[in-house]
Design an enzyme around this catalytic site. Structure first.
Site, PDB file in Angstrom:
ATOM      1  CG  LEU A  21      15.088  -2.884   2.585  1.00  0.00           C
ATOM      2  CD1 LEU A  21      16.295  -3.135   2.125  1.00  0.00           C
ATOM      3  CD2 LEU A  21      14.271  -2.034   1.884  1.00  0.00           C
ATOM      4  CE  LYS A  27      -2.444  -2.463  11.578  1.00  0.00           C
ATOM      5  NZ  LYS A  27      -1.570  -1.436  10.949  1.00  0.00           N
ATOM      6  CE1 TYR A  79      -1.731  -6.167  10.881  1.00  0.00           C
ATOM      7  CE2 TYR A  79      -3.902  -6.754  10.713  1.00  0.00           C
ATOM      8  CZ  TYR A  79      -2.861  -6.078  10.586  1.00  0.00           C
ATOM      9  OH  TYR A  79      -3.245  -4.940   9.413  1.00  0.00           O
ATOM     10  CB  ILE A  84      -1.002  -0.070   1.153  1.00  0.00           C
ATOM     11  CG1 ILE A  84      -1.704  -1.076   1.305  1.00  0.00           C
ATOM     12  CG2 ILE A  84      -1.765   1.178   1.251  1.00  0.00           C
ATOM     13  CD1 ILE A  84      -2.657  -1.381   2.665  1.00  0.00           C
ATOM     14  CB  SER A 142      -7.038  -3.279   9.982  1.00  0.00           C
ATOM     15  OG  SER A 142      -7.563  -4.508   9.365  1.00  0.00           O
TER      16      SER A 142
HETATM   17  P1  NAD Z   1       3.316  -4.539   3.175  1.00  0.00           P
HETATM   18  O1  NAD Z   1       4.044  -5.687   4.212  1.00  0.00           O
HETATM   19  O2  NAD Z   1       3.554  -4.692   1.911  1.00  0.00           O
HETATM   20  O3  NAD Z   1       4.322  -3.200   3.583  1.00  0.00           O
HETATM   21  C1  NAD Z   1       4.923  -2.981   4.884  1.00  0.00           C
HETATM   22  C2  NAD Z   1       6.082  -2.472   4.776  1.00  0.00           C
HETATM   23  O4  NAD Z   1       6.485  -1.882   6.107  1.00  0.00           O
HETATM   24  C3  NAD Z   1       7.053  -3.376   4.064  1.00  0.00           C
HETATM   25  O5  NAD Z   1       7.832  -2.544   3.052  1.00  0.00           O
HETATM   26  C4  NAD Z   1       7.974  -3.723   5.386  1.00  0.00           C
HETATM   27  O6  NAD Z   1       9.446  -4.141   4.697  1.00  0.00           O
HETATM   28  C5  NAD Z   1       7.935  -2.387   6.208  1.00  0.00           C
HETATM   29  N1  NAD Z   1       8.052  -2.810   7.613  1.00  0.00           N
HETATM   30  C6  NAD Z   1       7.709  -3.688   8.259  1.00  0.00           C
HETATM   31  N2  NAD Z   1       8.027  -3.496   9.879  1.00  0.00           N
HETATM   32  C7  NAD Z   1       9.016  -2.455   9.551  1.00  0.00           C
HETATM   33  C8  NAD Z   1       9.637  -1.758  10.497  1.00  0.00           C
HETATM   34  N3  NAD Z   1       9.544  -2.161  11.786  1.00  0.00           N
HETATM   35  N4  NAD Z   1      10.175  -0.750  10.246  1.00  0.00           N
HETATM   36  C9  NAD Z   1      10.628  -0.303   8.781  1.00  0.00           C
HETATM   37  N5  NAD Z   1       9.596  -0.872   7.949  1.00  0.00           N
HETATM   38  C10 NAD Z   1       9.042  -1.830   8.118  1.00  0.00           C
HETATM   39  O7  NAD Z   1       2.092  -4.299   3.803  1.00  0.00           O
HETATM   40  P2  NAD Z   1       0.676  -3.586   3.435  1.00  0.00           P
HETATM   41  O8  NAD Z   1      -0.184  -4.368   2.861  1.00  0.00           O
HETATM   42  O9  NAD Z   1       1.216  -2.509   2.272  1.00  0.00           O
HETATM   43  O10 NAD Z   1       0.221  -2.757   4.585  1.00  0.00           O
HETATM   44  C11 NAD Z   1       0.559  -1.723   5.185  1.00  0.00           C
HETATM   45  C12 NAD Z   1      -0.045  -0.928   6.476  1.00  0.00           C
HETATM   46  O11 NAD Z   1      -1.677  -1.306   6.231  1.00  0.00           O
HETATM   47  C13 NAD Z   1       0.242  -1.896   7.537  1.00  0.00           C
HETATM   48  O12 NAD Z   1       0.196  -1.341   8.816  1.00  0.00           O
HETATM   49  C14 NAD Z   1      -0.866  -3.015   7.457  1.00  0.00           C
HETATM   50  O13 NAD Z   1      -1.200  -3.491   8.862  1.00  0.00           O
HETATM   51  C15 NAD Z   1      -2.254  -2.167   7.117  1.00  0.00           C
HETATM   52  N6  NAD Z   1      -3.128  -2.778   6.429  1.00  0.00           N
HETATM   53  C16 NAD Z   1      -3.031  -3.761   5.553  1.00  0.00           C
HETATM   54  C17 NAD Z   1      -4.265  -4.450   4.831  1.00  0.00           C
HETATM   55  C18 NAD Z   1      -3.971  -5.466   3.831  1.00  0.00           C
HETATM   56  O14 NAD Z   1      -4.757  -5.958   3.475  1.00  0.00           O
HETATM   57  N7  NAD Z   1      -2.907  -5.166   2.907  1.00  0.00           N
HETATM   58  C19 NAD Z   1      -5.459  -4.124   5.405  1.00  0.00           C
HETATM   59  C20 NAD Z   1      -5.642  -3.459   6.548  1.00  0.00           C
HETATM   60  C21 NAD Z   1      -4.508  -2.874   7.060  1.00  0.00           C
END
Ligand code: NAD
Ligand code: UDP
Length: 335
Positions: free
Chosen positions: A33, A150, A146, A12, A122
């Site tokens: 990463l 949130k 998880y 996202i 979420s």
């Molecule tokens: P994603 O895993 O693709 O992206 C998360 C990014 O954060 C990754 O690039 C990862 O390398 C980085 N990351 C993780 N922990 C880290 C840390 N401690 N320090 C620095 N970087 C870190 O996930 P996404 O799907 O893009 O989700 C983004 C956000 O949206 C998250 O907070 C997730 O909980 C929330 N979310 C996602 C969804 C979904 O379905 N994808 C739904 C609701 C909420």
């Protein structure tokens, strides 16, 4: 205005970065990463035709360098671990990464006087509340760590604003983001076997995985399978711009659902995918997945009225863009 995007190389976050740059914001990314490929950085620079400053750092580490080197005006905080099942196996990792990461970031922001914050929450916070989910529904006790992270961070943000009402906070409750950027250059590519429906479907369609397991065929829904509110990731990204613009002039800790308000079942997704792409999609219906709610969709009207934002892309767009990305990605990997 320069926005620090944590997790900006993730699924996202990367779409939000493009959207921010297109809307005239400057962007600094911080990502450790852990769940992305470094090549996304180059792709974002190519797509936007702009250099993008990247800090390869963990949000739990000292972030002072970023705030001292760059003038940061606002932060969008995507960085988190997000696999529900894994969070049950590794609760401490999830609380540490997500909750401690958010606290460390907020403390640093406070220290440097940066008080505009957009948080990725979420639909998971609603648990089993009445449908459609509205922002004023009581937040339930999540069934997994998880989801708890949130809820905990949402509560921390509300407490933070109560203690210091100069904060500008947006809590965005995402429904089910799917799809990819129309270029086919960025999209969702989870490490390992996908947990979520759409990336799993895409990998079955491309032959990388053998068969989709449909979790549960006996829910009280028209076709017996689970229903979710799927939203195109680019619509979701645009919601962040609307939220940033709203909080620019308003203090508070505001909460908005980002979804379409329409639910589709697993079989509707599968059949739409088959119809649009013409590919084979072997699947079998298996037992329900523990912790799944039968139906989840939102009332998106608060975001419509307050942010002037509304999802515009259709399920057809979501499926086409997913497939475009999947084919481009697998072609790249074959090179
Ligand atoms: P994603 O895993 O693709 O992206 C998360 C990014 O954060 C990754 O690039 C990862 O390398 C980085 N990351 C993780 N922990 C880290 C840390 N401690 N320090 C620095 N970087 C870190 O996930 P996404 O799907 O893009 O989700 C983004 C956000 O949206 C998250 O907070 C997730 O909980 C929330 N979310 C996602 C969804 C979904 O379905 N994808 C739904 C609701 C909420
Ligand atoms: N689902 C499924 N098979 C899978 C992954 C998911 O049948 O391999 C179903 C799941 O039970 C739910 C819907 O697809 O009804 C969306 O699941 P996802 O994990 O994508 O999102 P979430 O459960 O977080 O809403």
């Amino acid at each position: 205005m320069n926005v620090l995007v944590t997790g900006g190389l993730g699924y996202i976050g990367s779409h939000a970065v493009l959207c921010l740059l297109k809307s005239g914001f400057d962007v600094t990314i911080a990502d450790n990463l852990s769940n992305c490929d470094i090549s996304v950085h180059k792709r974002l620079e190519e797509l936007s035709d702009k250099p993008i400053k990247l800090y390869t750092t963990d949000v739990r580490a000292s972030l002072s360098k970023i705030f001292e080197e760059d003038k940061i005006d606002a932060v969008i905080h995507f960085a988190a671990l997000k696999a529900v099942g894994e969070s049950i196996q590794k609760p401490l990792e999830y609380y540490d990464n997500n909750v401690y990461g958010a606290i460390n970031l907020l403390e640093t922001m406070s220290h440097y006087g940066v008080k505009s914050f957009v948080f990725s929450s979420s639909a998971v916070v609603y648990g089993d509340s009445g449908l459609p989910y509205r922002e004023d529904a009581p937040v339930s006790a999540a069934t997994n760590p998880y989801g708890q992270t949130k809820i905990m961070i949402e509560n921390i943000l509300q407490d933070l604003y109560r203690a210091d009402n100069s904060w500008h906070i947006a809590i965005l409750r995402y429904f089910n983001p799917i799809g990819a950027h129309e270029s086919g250059k960025i999209g969702e590519n989870p490490v390992g076997i996908p947990n979520n429906l759409m990336p799993y479907v895409a990998k079955v369609a491309s032959g990388e995985l053998k068969e989709l397991s449909v979790f549960g065929g006996d829910y009280s829904t028209p076709d017996g399978t689970g229903i979710r509110d799927y939203i195109h990731v680019c619509d979701l990204a645009e919601g962040h711009i609307a939220a940033l613009n709203y909080i620019a002039n308003k203090t508070g800790a505001h909460t908005w659902n980002l979804g379409t308000g329409k639910g589709y079942s697993v079989l509707e997704i599968v059949n739409t995918f088959i119809n649009i792409t013409g590919v084979q999609l072997p699947y079998k219906v298996v037992a329900r997945r523990a912790g799944d709610v039968p139906v989840s969709y939102c009332d998106p009207s608060k975001a419509q009225h307050e942010l002037g934002w509304q999802a515009t892309r259709t399920l057809t767009d979501m499926v086409k863009d997913t497939w475009h990305w999947e084919r481009a990605r697998t072609a790249d990997e074959r090179l």
